[in-house]
Design a protein around this motif. Structure first.
Motif, short mmCIF file in Angstrom:
data_model
loop_
_atom_site.label_atom_id
_atom_site.label_comp_id
_atom_site.label_asym_id
_atom_site.label_seq_id
_atom_site.Cartn_x
_atom_site.Cartn_y
_atom_site.Cartn_z
N GLU A 29 35.75 58.14 88.27
CA GLU A 29 35.93 57.81 89.69
C GLU A 29 37.34 57.29 89.95
O GLU A 29 37.91 57.53 91.02
CB GLU A 29 34.88 56.78 90.12
N ASP B 234 44.24 60.29 96.56
CA ASP B 234 45.35 59.59 97.22
C ASP B 234 46.62 60.44 97.20
O ASP B 234 47.34 60.53 98.19
CB ASP B 234 45.61 58.25 96.53
N GLY C 7 36.44 64.40 99.97
CA GLY C 7 37.30 63.24 100.17
C GLY C 7 38.34 63.44 101.25
O GLY C 7 38.72 62.49 101.95
N LYS D 78 39.54 60.31 90.11
CA LYS D 78 39.27 61.04 91.36
C LYS D 78 39.99 60.39 92.53
O LYS D 78 40.59 61.07 93.37
CB LYS D 78 37.77 61.10 91.63
N LYS D 79 39.94 59.07 92.59
CA LYS D 79 40.61 58.36 93.68
C LYS D 79 42.12 58.56 93.60
O LYS D 79 42.80 58.75 94.62
CB LYS D 79 40.28 56.87 93.64
N GLU D 80 42.65 58.52 92.39
CA GLU D 80 44.09 58.73 92.19
C GLU D 80 44.50 60.12 92.68
O GLU D 80 45.50 60.28 93.39
CB GLU D 80 44.43 58.58 90.71
#
Length: 237
Positions: free
Chosen positions: A7, A15, A46, A10-12
């Protein structure tokens, strides 16, 4: 064996991907990959992709031309010598050079026609015009080996973050993953190396290299993969 994309990663990626979401016609890789259905679900969800992503429209040749047999178009446009080269193995460089010298209308027609040989579509991916590159990709994805080829193409030509995203695709081949490991040495993008390290198709020899990478998350992903292979070997024995 797959450690999976965490996770945090994934966020990286999300962004960083936002920087490309509103890119220009020539650089909006995310839009192209979305239309080709090559993006992972977490990127689509996302970034709230909803077709169409922008108002860019690529005009294709008239339907009357696209419905004609390719052999007829070849004769009309004096392309016989080009197609002779297309069917000769080991001459893609010569072929692609000749394709680049064709008029815009002919290159566009070849990119859009359903009977255009795969090797010509591959050459058109490097066309100077974004319109032709995009249409060629849309045609190529419909061929049996199109998905694998396009994964390699975008992984090698897109910015590093986009390369990392496309390398998460389950159909990424061991040869592409190995080749990208060599290429990424010059790019110094740990996210690309992470994408390779966590992929189930990555060769063991590559994983061993990534297991001693300077970035801890790349190391961890590669080591988890290698541990999985070790356990499988024990079970098989």
């Amino acid at each position: 064996m797959m450690s999976g994309c965490t996770e945090v990663i994934k966020k990286e990626l999300l962004d960083r991907a936002e920087l490309y979401q509103t890119g220009s016609e020539d650089s909006n890789y995310l839009e192209q990959l979305f239309k080709l259905k090559l993006l992972p679900d977490f990127i689509i969800d996302g970034l709230n992709f909803m077709p169409p992503l922008n108002n860019i429209r690529y005009l294709k040749p008239p339907s009357s031309l696209l419905e004609e047999p390719l052999s007829t178009l070849v004769k009309k446009n004096h392309l016989s010598s080009l197609f002779e080269i297309a069917y000769q193995p080991h001459k893609p460089g010569i072929l692609w050079e000749k394709i680049s010298q064709l008029p815009h209308e002919i290159r566009l027609l070849l990119a859009a026609h359903c009977q255009t040989p795969t090797v010509i579509l591959q050459g058109l991916l490097y066309d100077i015009e974004a319109q032709i590159r995009t249409i060629a990709a849309q045609s190529l994805i419909k061929t049996p080996e199109g998905t694998g080829y396009l994964i390699g193409y975008y992984a090698k030509t897109a910015p590093p973050v986009i390369s990392a995203i496309i390398l998460l695709h389950p159909q990424t081949s061991p040869s592409i993953l190995a080749a990208m490991t060599e290429q990424v040495k010059c790019v110094h993008c740990w996210l690309v190396k992470y994408a390779i390290a966590q992929h189930p198709n990555t060769p063991i020899s590559v994983l061993k290299t990534l297991a001693v990478d300077s970035h801890p998350q790349v190391q961890d992903a590669a080591k988890i993969q290698l541990q999985g292979y070790s356990k499988s070997s024990v079970i098989s024995a």
